[in-house]
Write a protein that holds these residues in place. Structure first.
Motif, PDB file in Angstrom:
ATOM      1  N   PRO A 207       0.830  -1.211   0.000  1.00  0.00           N
ATOM      2  CA  PRO A 207       0.000   0.000   0.000  1.00  0.00           C
ATOM      3  C   PRO A 207       0.865   1.263   0.000  1.00  0.00           C
ATOM      4  CG  PRO A 207       0.100  -0.909   2.209  1.00  0.00           C
ATOM      5  CD  PRO A 207       0.843  -1.871   1.323  1.00  0.00           C
ATOM      6  N   PHE A 208       0.401   2.293  -0.712  1.00  0.00           N
ATOM      7  CA  PHE A 208       1.079   3.579  -0.770  1.00  0.00           C
ATOM      8  C   PHE A 208       0.096   4.692  -0.409  1.00  0.00           C
ATOM      9  CE2 PHE A 208       3.882   0.916  -3.118  1.00  0.00           C
ATOM     10  CZ  PHE A 208       5.139   1.502  -3.085  1.00  0.00           C
ATOM     11  N   GLU A 209       0.653   5.867  -0.147  1.00  0.00           N
ATOM     12  CA  GLU A 209      -0.172   7.001   0.285  1.00  0.00           C
ATOM     13  C   GLU A 209      -0.791   7.775  -0.870  1.00  0.00           C
ATOM     14  OE1 GLU A 209       1.912   8.767   4.174  1.00  0.00           O
ATOM     15  OE2 GLU A 209       3.279   8.658   2.455  1.00  0.00           O
ATOM     16  N   ALA A 210      -0.281   7.595  -2.081  1.00  0.00           N
ATOM     17  CA  ALA A 210      -0.765   8.413  -3.186  1.00  0.00           C
ATOM     18  C   ALA A 210      -0.631   7.675  -4.519  1.00  0.00           C
ATOM     19  CB  ALA A 210       0.021   9.723  -3.247  1.00  0.00           C
ATOM     20  N   LYS A 211      -1.489   8.069  -5.444  1.00  0.00           N
ATOM     21  CA  LYS A 211      -1.319   7.647  -6.828  1.00  0.00           C
ATOM     22  C   LYS A 211      -0.355   8.624  -7.485  1.00  0.00           C
ATOM     23  CE  LYS A 211      -5.844   5.485  -7.535  1.00  0.00           C
ATOM     24  NZ  LYS A 211      -7.107   5.511  -8.339  1.00  0.00           N
ATOM     25  N   ALA A 212       0.459   8.132  -8.414  1.00  0.00           N
ATOM     26  CA  ALA A 212       1.458   8.989  -9.035  1.00  0.00           C
ATOM     27  C   ALA A 212       1.448   8.808 -10.549  1.00  0.00           C
ATOM     28  CB  ALA A 212       2.849   8.668  -8.481  1.00  0.00           C
ATOM     29  N   MET A 213       1.750   9.890 -11.245  1.00  0.00           N
ATOM     30  CA  MET A 213       1.906   9.819 -12.694  1.00  0.00           C
ATOM     31  C   MET A 213       3.155  10.592 -13.088  1.00  0.00           C
ATOM     32  SD  MET A 213      -0.675  10.801 -15.834  1.00  0.00           S
ATOM     33  CE  MET A 213      -0.480  12.576 -15.671  1.00  0.00           C
ATOM     34  N   LEU A 214       4.031   9.949 -13.835  1.00  0.00           N
ATOM     35  CA  LEU A 214       5.264  10.553 -14.311  1.00  0.00           C
ATOM     36  C   LEU A 214       5.161  10.751 -15.816  1.00  0.00           C
ATOM     37  CD1 LEU A 214       8.297  11.368 -13.891  1.00  0.00           C
ATOM     38  CD2 LEU A 214       8.837   8.955 -14.353  1.00  0.00           C
ATOM     39  N   THR A 215       5.466  11.950 -16.266  1.00  0.00           N
ATOM     40  CA  THR A 215       5.472  12.239 -17.705  1.00  0.00           C
ATOM     41  C   THR A 215       6.895  12.591 -18.116  1.00  0.00           C
ATOM     42  OG1 THR A 215       3.208  13.086 -17.579  1.00  0.00           O
ATOM     43  CG2 THR A 215       4.483  13.627 -19.541  1.00  0.00           C
ATOM     44  N   VAL A 216       7.422  11.841 -19.075  1.00  0.00           N
ATOM     45  CA  VAL A 216       8.761  12.084 -19.611  1.00  0.00           C
ATOM     46  C   VAL A 216       8.597  12.360 -21.101  1.00  0.00           C
ATOM     47  CG1 VAL A 216      11.051  11.137 -19.999  1.00  0.00           C
ATOM     48  CG2 VAL A 216       9.817  10.581 -17.891  1.00  0.00           C
ATOM     49  N   GLY A 217       8.761  13.621 -21.478  1.00  0.00           N
ATOM     50  CA  GLY A 217       8.476  13.990 -22.862  1.00  0.00           C
ATOM     51  C   GLY A 217       6.993  13.825 -23.120  1.00  0.00           C
ATOM     52  N   THR A 218       6.655  12.931 -24.050  1.00  0.00           N
ATOM     53  CA  THR A 218       5.239  12.668 -24.350  1.00  0.00           C
ATOM     54  C   THR A 218       4.758  11.346 -23.769  1.00  0.00           C
ATOM     55  OG1 THR A 218       5.849  11.616 -26.459  1.00  0.00           O
ATOM     56  CG2 THR A 218       5.391  13.987 -26.489  1.00  0.00           C
ATOM     57  N   ARG A 219       5.625  10.653 -23.047  1.00  0.00           N
ATOM     58  CA  ARG A 219       5.248   9.348 -22.514  1.00  0.00           C
ATOM     59  C   ARG A 219       4.856   9.449 -21.050  1.00  0.00           C
ATOM     60  NH1 ARG A 219       8.578   3.619 -23.153  1.00  0.00           N
ATOM     61  NH2 ARG A 219       7.003   2.314 -22.115  1.00  0.00           N
ATOM     62  N   GLN A 220       3.832   8.701 -20.673  1.00  0.00           N
ATOM     63  CA  GLN A 220       3.340   8.707 -19.301  1.00  0.00           C
ATOM     64  C   GLN A 220       3.580   7.356 -18.623  1.00  0.00           C
ATOM     65  OE1 GLN A 220      -0.801   9.861 -19.506  1.00  0.00           O
ATOM     66  NE2 GLN A 220      -0.300  12.050 -19.513  1.00  0.00           N
ATOM     67  N   TYR A 221       3.902   7.420 -17.335  1.00  0.00           N
ATOM     68  CA  TYR A 221       4.108   6.234 -16.512  1.00  0.00           C
ATOM     69  C   TYR A 221       3.209   6.366 -15.277  1.00  0.00           C
ATOM     70  CZ  TYR A 221       8.459   5.867 -19.229  1.00  0.00           C
ATOM     71  OH  TYR A 221       9.391   5.788 -20.248  1.00  0.00           O
ATOM     72  N   HIS A 222       2.514   5.300 -14.934  1.00  0.00           N
ATOM     73  CA  HIS A 222       1.603   5.337 -13.791  1.00  0.00           C
ATOM     74  C   HIS A 222       2.123   4.436 -12.670  1.00  0.00           C
ATOM     75  CE1 HIS A 222      -1.603   7.530 -15.963  1.00  0.00           C
ATOM     76  NE2 HIS A 222      -1.121   6.879 -17.027  1.00  0.00           N
ATOM     77  N   GLY A 223       1.897   4.869 -11.420  1.00  0.00           N
ATOM     78  CA  GLY A 223       2.329   4.061 -10.283  1.00  0.00           C
ATOM     79  C   GLY A 223       1.836   4.636  -8.982  1.00  0.00           C
ATOM     80  N   CYS A 224       2.588   4.372  -7.922  1.00  0.00           N
ATOM     81  CA  CYS A 224       2.204   4.798  -6.562  1.00  0.00           C
ATOM     82  C   CYS A 224       3.365   5.546  -5.909  1.00  0.00           C
ATOM     83  CB  CYS A 224       1.832   3.589  -5.719  1.00  0.00           C
ATOM     84  SG  CYS A 224       0.488   2.578  -6.362  1.00  0.00           S
ATOM     85  N   GLY A 225       3.041   6.322  -4.859  1.00  0.00           N
ATOM     86  CA  GLY A 225       4.087   7.075  -4.180  1.00  0.00           C
ATOM     87  C   GLY A 225       3.838   7.240  -2.691  1.00  0.00           C
ATOM     88  N   ASN A 226       4.912   7.573  -1.991  1.00  0.00           N
ATOM     89  CA  ASN A 226       4.858   7.863  -0.559  1.00  0.00           C
ATOM     90  C   ASN A 226       5.510   9.199  -0.275  1.00  0.00           C
ATOM     91  OD1 ASN A 226       3.501   5.629   0.554  1.00  0.00           O
ATOM     92  ND2 ASN A 226       5.369   4.400   0.579  1.00  0.00           N
ATOM     93  N   PHE A 227       5.036   9.884   0.760  1.00  0.00           N
ATOM     94  CA  PHE A 227       5.611  11.145   1.191  1.00  0.00           C
ATOM     95  C   PHE A 227       6.634  10.875   2.295  1.00  0.00           C
ATOM     96  CE2 PHE A 227       1.332  12.045  -0.345  1.00  0.00           C
ATOM     97  CZ  PHE A 227       1.596  13.026  -1.315  1.00  0.00           C
ATOM     98  N   GLY A 228       7.684  11.701   2.325  1.00  0.00           N
ATOM     99  CA  GLY A 228       8.731  11.526   3.314  1.00  0.00           C
ATOM    100  C   GLY A 228       8.794  12.665   4.301  1.00  0.00           C
ATOM    101  N   ALA A 229       9.978  12.842   4.885  1.00  0.00           N
ATOM    102  CA  ALA A 229      10.152  13.850   5.930  1.00  0.00           C
ATOM    103  C   ALA A 229       9.914  15.262   5.416  1.00  0.00           C
ATOM    104  CB  ALA A 229      11.554  13.733   6.512  1.00  0.00           C
ATOM    105  N   ARG A 230      10.215  15.507   4.137  1.00  0.00           N
ATOM    106  CA  ARG A 230      10.017  16.837   3.553  1.00  0.00           C
ATOM    107  C   ARG A 230       8.706  16.864   2.776  1.00  0.00           C
ATOM    108  NH1 ARG A 230      16.101  17.415   0.978  1.00  0.00           N
ATOM    109  NH2 ARG A 230      17.238  17.392   2.946  1.00  0.00           N
ATOM    110  N   GLN A 231       7.622  16.558   3.424  1.00  0.00           N
ATOM    111  CA  GLN A 231       6.346  16.489   2.744  1.00  0.00           C
ATOM    112  C   GLN A 231       5.955  17.828   2.136  1.00  0.00           C
ATOM    113  OE1 GLN A 231       2.980  14.482   4.310  1.00  0.00           O
ATOM    114  NE2 GLN A 231       4.163  13.248   5.747  1.00  0.00           N
ATOM    115  N   PRO A 232       5.358  17.780   0.938  1.00  0.00           N
ATOM    116  CA  PRO A 232       4.933  19.018   0.292  1.00  0.00           C
ATOM    117  C   PRO A 232       3.697  19.600   0.984  1.00  0.00           C
ATOM    118  CG  PRO A 232       4.248  17.111  -0.983  1.00  0.00           C
ATOM    119  CD  PRO A 232       5.145  16.614   0.107  1.00  0.00           C
TER     120      PRO A 232
END
Length: 232
Positions: A207-232
């Motif tokens: 389990p993760f705290e967030a859904k994540a999407m990474l875009t590199v140029g025109t390509r998209q990657y989907h996954g999950c993410g966690n926040f750390g000590a320097r949370q936004p």
């Protein structure tokens, strides 16, 4: 007369014996020769293992065949190497001035002929168990494997995609309400966004705290993410 009669009887017995058919062959399946053994499948090397490394500016994939040989792939270049003597760790070389030296489970040294040596770090060790630690945010995904880390230092956004084959650093990404964006050194547009909702890794089930999407140029990657000590 008794002698003649006896001789005649003996002669008749011999003739009858000669006329008897020979002993029939054994029935099939009785004493037949055993069938030849089935051919055995060719053995495979079950000791081969593959590890992805980041060596300076190069993404490296190394396949180790036990302790005797390694195949090192860097982009479209492939180096077939064999074991060489080393004071510690495991060192492999191709006899042409190229070598790869592993030190422990996570570190290594890549030496390519005519180029400066590059320190290496295994991607598996970088990925860890999914926690962001001291970073602001860490996201990962599968098929193809990718990793993005926002650590607040320089470079602020570090990205590895396509199982570590490509690597991008964004020195000072722009911070938005739902993520970060900027340009890598080669001008590639990079954007990492998140949505604060439960996300489950589709391979490990973690389990993760967030859904994540990474875009590199025109390509998209989907996954999950966690926040750390320097949370936004």
């Amino acid at each position: 007369m008794r002698v003649v009669s006896s001789l005649s009887t003996a002669s008749l017995a011999l003739v009858l014996a000669a006329c008897q058919p020979s002993t029939p062959p054994a029935a099939a399946g009785g004493t037949a020769d055993p069938a030849p053994p089935e051919p055995q499948p060719l053995s495979t090397n079950s000791t081969a293992s593959q590890t992805a490394y980041q060596c300076g500016d190069l993404a490296v994939r190394a396949t180790f065949n036990g302790e005797d040989a390694a195949t090192v792939v860097i982009g479209d270049r492939t180096f077939a190497m064999t074991s060489e003597r080393a004071a510690s760790g495991a060192k492999y070389g191709d006899g042409q001035g190229n070598s790869f030296w592993t030190k422990g489970h996570d570190d290594g040294l890549l030496s390519l002929k005519g180029e400066a040596d590059r320190e290496c770090r295994a991607m598996e060790a970088t990925e860890g168990d999914g926690r962001a630690g001291a970073a602001a945010f860490r996201a990962t995904g599968n098929e193809p494997g990718w990793l993005a880390v926002v650590d607040g230092d320089t470079p602020g956004l570090q990205v590895q995609v396509d199982y570590g084959q490509r690597h991008f650093d964004v020195g000072a990404p722009n911070r938005g309400a739902d993520g970060w964006s900027g340009k890598a050194a080669d001008g590639t547009d990079i954007k990492l966004t998140f949505q604060r909702t439960t996300c489950t890794d589709d391979m490990s089930g973690e389990p993760f705290e967030a859904k994540a999407m990474l875009t590199v140029g025109t390509r998209q990657y989907h996954g999950c993410g966690n926040f750390g000590a320097r949370q936004p």
